[in-house]
Design a protein around this motif. Sequence first.
Motif, PDB file in Angstrom:
ATOM      1  N   VAL A 267      -5.680  49.447   2.654  1.00 26.35           N
ATOM      2  CA  VAL A 267      -4.253  49.401   2.312  1.00 26.35           C
ATOM      3  C   VAL A 267      -3.450  49.822   3.535  1.00 26.35           C
ATOM      4  N   ALA A 268      -2.447  48.993   3.897  1.00 27.39           N
ATOM      5  CA  ALA A 268      -1.512  49.409   4.958  1.00 27.39           C
ATOM      6  C   ALA A 268      -0.230  49.820   4.254  1.00 27.39           C
ATOM      7  N   TYR A 269       0.070  51.119   4.294  1.00 26.95           N
ATOM      8  CA  TYR A 269       1.277  51.610   3.624  1.00 26.95           C
ATOM      9  C   TYR A 269       2.403  51.658   4.653  1.00 26.95           C
ATOM     10  N   ILE A 270       3.400  50.772   4.472  1.00 25.11           N
ATOM     11  CA  ILE A 270       4.461  50.629   5.468  1.00 25.11           C
ATOM     12  C   ILE A 270       5.616  51.596   5.155  1.00 25.11           C
ATOM     13  N   VAL A 271       5.998  52.359   6.168  1.00 23.59           N
ATOM     14  CA  VAL A 271       7.082  53.345   5.987  1.00 23.59           C
ATOM     15  C   VAL A 271       8.240  52.992   6.922  1.00 23.59           C
ATOM     16  N   ASP A 272       9.452  53.071   6.372  1.00 21.41           N
ATOM     17  CA  ASP A 272      10.655  52.827   7.168  1.00 21.41           C
ATOM     18  C   ASP A 272      10.957  54.117   7.934  1.00 21.41           C
ATOM     19  N   THR A 273      10.572  54.181   9.215  1.00 24.21           N
ATOM     20  CA  THR A 273      10.673  55.454   9.960  1.00 24.21           C
ATOM     21  C   THR A 273      12.094  56.014   9.998  1.00 24.21           C
ATOM     22  N   PRO A 274      13.108  55.197  10.378  1.00 25.15           N
ATOM     23  CA  PRO A 274      14.446  55.799  10.488  1.00 25.15           C
ATOM     24  C   PRO A 274      14.952  56.402   9.183  1.00 25.15           C
ATOM     25  N   ARG A 275      14.459  55.908   8.052  1.00 23.49           N
ATOM     26  CA  ARG A 275      14.949  56.432   6.764  1.00 23.49           C
ATOM     27  C   ARG A 275      14.102  57.585   6.247  1.00 23.49           C
ATOM     28  N   ASN A 276      13.179  58.060   7.066  1.00 21.11           N
ATOM     29  CA  ASN A 276      12.305  59.149   6.595  1.00 21.11           C
ATOM     30  C   ASN A 276      12.320  60.350   7.524  1.00 21.11           C
ATOM     31  N   THR A 277      13.462  60.560   8.180  1.00 19.56           N
ATOM     32  CA  THR A 277      13.517  61.663   9.138  1.00 19.56           C
ATOM     33  C   THR A 277      13.820  62.999   8.449  1.00 19.56           C
ATOM     34  N   SER A 278      14.277  62.944   7.181  1.00 22.95           N
ATOM     35  CA  SER A 278      14.491  64.216   6.486  1.00 22.95           C
ATOM     36  C   SER A 278      13.183  64.630   5.813  1.00 22.95           C
ATOM     37  N   PRO A 279      12.804  65.923   5.935  1.00 22.70           N
ATOM     38  CA  PRO A 279      11.508  66.358   5.399  1.00 22.70           C
ATOM     39  C   PRO A 279      11.337  66.065   3.921  1.00 22.70           C
ATOM     40  N   ALA A 280      12.425  66.192   3.122  1.00 22.46           N
ATOM     41  CA  ALA A 280      12.284  65.974   1.680  1.00 22.46           C
ATOM     42  C   ALA A 280      11.985  64.501   1.387  1.00 22.46           C
ATOM     43  N   THR A 281      12.706  63.587   2.067  1.00 24.47           N
ATOM     44  CA  THR A 281      12.463  62.147   1.859  1.00 24.47           C
ATOM     45  C   THR A 281      11.054  61.801   2.331  1.00 24.47           C
ATOM     46  N   PHE A 282      10.712  62.363   3.478  1.00 26.42           N
ATOM     47  CA  PHE A 282       9.388  62.107   4.050  1.00 26.42           C
ATOM     48  C   PHE A 282       8.294  62.517   3.063  1.00 26.42           C
ATOM     49  N   MET A 283       8.475  63.725   2.512  1.00 26.57           N
ATOM     50  CA  MET A 283       7.465  64.236   1.580  1.00 26.57           C
ATOM     51  C   MET A 283       7.369  63.360   0.338  1.00 26.57           C
ATOM     52  N   SER A 284       8.517  62.901  -0.201  1.00 22.06           N
ATOM     53  CA  SER A 284       8.493  62.035  -1.392  1.00 22.06           C
ATOM     54  C   SER A 284       7.700  60.767  -1.082  1.00 22.06           C
ATOM     55  N   ASN A 285       7.955  60.216   0.100  1.00 19.82           N
ATOM     56  CA  ASN A 285       7.268  58.983   0.489  1.00 19.82           C
ATOM     57  C   ASN A 285       5.761  59.208   0.606  1.00 19.82           C
ATOM     58  N   MET A 286       5.397  60.364   1.164  1.00 19.30           N
ATOM     59  CA  MET A 286       3.967  60.654   1.332  1.00 19.30           C
ATOM     60  C   MET A 286       3.280  60.898  -0.010  1.00 19.30           C
ATOM     61  N   LEU A 287       4.050  61.501  -0.951  1.00 18.78           N
ATOM     62  CA  LEU A 287       3.470  61.708  -2.285  1.00 18.78           C
ATOM     63  C   LEU A 287       3.213  60.366  -2.959  1.00 18.78           C
ATOM     64  N   TYR A 288       4.137  59.442  -2.705  1.00 18.78           N
ATOM     65  CA  TYR A 288       3.966  58.088  -3.242  1.00 18.78           C
ATOM     66  C   TYR A 288       2.696  57.459  -2.645  1.00 18.78           C
ATOM     67  N   ALA A 289       2.562  57.611  -1.329  1.00 18.05           N
ATOM     68  CA  ALA A 289       1.372  57.056  -0.649  1.00 18.05           C
ATOM     69  C   ALA A 289       0.107  57.674  -1.228  1.00 18.05           C
ATOM     70  N   CYS A 290       0.198  58.986  -1.510  1.00 15.98           N
ATOM     71  CA  CYS A 290      -0.967  59.700  -2.048  1.00 15.98           C
ATOM     72  C   CYS A 290      -1.346  59.131  -3.412  1.00 15.98           C
ATOM     73  N   SER A 291      -0.317  58.840  -4.227  1.00 11.31           N
ATOM     74  CA  SER A 291      -0.621  58.303  -5.560  1.00 11.31           C
ATOM     75  C   SER A 291      -1.225  56.903  -5.443  1.00 11.31           C
ATOM     76  N   ILE A 292      -0.819  56.154  -4.419  1.00 10.45           N
ATOM     77  CA  ILE A 292      -1.394  54.811  -4.221  1.00 10.45           C
ATOM     78  C   ILE A 292      -2.868  54.921  -3.804  1.00 10.45           C
ATOM     79  N   LEU A 293      -3.128  55.893  -2.944  1.00 11.84           N
ATOM     80  CA  LEU A 293      -4.524  56.111  -2.520  1.00 11.84           C
ATOM     81  C   LEU A 293      -5.374  56.474  -3.732  1.00 11.84           C
ATOM     82  N   TYR A 294      -4.792  57.331  -4.577  1.00  9.66           N
ATOM     83  CA  TYR A 294      -5.511  57.782  -5.765  1.00  9.66           C
ATOM     84  C   TYR A 294      -5.757  56.620  -6.718  1.00  9.66           C
TER      85      TYR A 294
END
Length: 372
Positions: free
Chosen positions: A135-162
């Motif tokens: 799986v290639a999980y594509i992240v929009d870098t400029p829209r993920n510079t805030s730690p909270a947004t970044f973390m939400s995105n990573m949690l989403y990625a984690c659920s996809i991995l799971y």
Amino acid sequence: MAPSTVICIGMAGSGKTTFMQRLNSHLHSKKTPPYVINLDPAVLKIPFGANIDIRDSVKYKQVIEQYNLGPNGAIVTSLNLFSTKIDQVIKLIEKKGDSVNNVIIDTPGQIECFIWSASGAIITEAFASTFPTVVAYIVDTPRNTSPATFMSNMLYACSILYKTKLPMIVVFNKTDVTDCQFAKDWMSDFEVFQQALKDHENEDEGSGYMNSLINSMSLMLEEFYSQLDVVGVSSYTGDGFDEFMQAVDNKVDEYNEFYKAERERILAKKAEDEQKRKASSLNKLMKDMKIDGDTDVLSDYEDEPDENQGEVLRDEDDVEREYTFPEDRNSEVNEQTDADLQARYQAAFESTAKTASSKTAESIAAYINQSQ
Ligand SMILES: Nc1nc2c(ncn2[C@@H]2O[C@H](COP(=O)(O)OP(=O)(O)OP(=O)(O)O)[C@@H](O)[C@H]2O)c(=O)[nH]1
């Protein structure tokens, strides 16, 4: 050698389609053209030539009208319709043999329509059980510079991995706009992320509770990060695509080493559970039909093998047919009164019905036993 499959997943607007376009042209330039599949039924135009396009077999607008659905329901229904053809798709790719090294797949931006739908799981499973799949999980870098947004995105990625249980590469896209080094640092050093959280505290207007939650979650994510390959790319300039293909090779090795065995174990377990489920419903069926539990229906069946193997027997050509004409039958029964006839009919019906039902039950049970 089986081609590796890359399934591109990412939030709407993260740049999946542009990434697919660049990856396609990158692989063409390396003289290893990929096999391209589009699974987004709602996309109007795709900027790459797809070998298989869901839109050829399912018309999204017609699905909306025909089934009276909203946009997301129509995407799920389109995927459902497409998933019925997935075996044909897999066969088409298998036929390509060694001429294809990579299969790349674009998915709908509404991630949940793909990841949390039964058809998404069927499609993913069909690929993952045939080819090494990543799986290639594509992240929009400029829209993920805030730690909270970044973390939400990573949690989403984690659920996809799971959910997919497949090796994952996190692809930070649009690095021509924002360098992704900050994200790599956050992922590799917990303290750097903590510091970023503090720095953004006012900006994110996070409450004390939120920050402490994020702190705990980031610890959990450390474990998740350790499973990932992380790559920065720009789908505009083509930067980072060699590195991405290197990560795909790593993940394919990982798939062959760990995930394949794990998948096979899961599939074997599923098959075993299914076998148990069938056996228990067979028992239930036999109880419902009041067949003695000790009756060895299967051996009864085997004792009297069907020599004709289910074939319908035809009369030999020279066999003379015998008919019972209505006149003859009338002559046999014309002394019977109507009431008598009715009683005999009833008795005959009941006795046939009895034998038929227990025989039928036995043959159904035997059939199910045999098909297990
Ligand atoms: N600067 C920059 N913009 C990009 C890059 N990749 C994509 N974009 C832009 O990001 C926007 C979204 O890109 P798409 O490829 O349509 O994104 P998507 O994820 O396929 O979108 P959905 O189909 O809605 O899920 C478009 O305006 C692209 O031009 C990139 O590497 N750099």
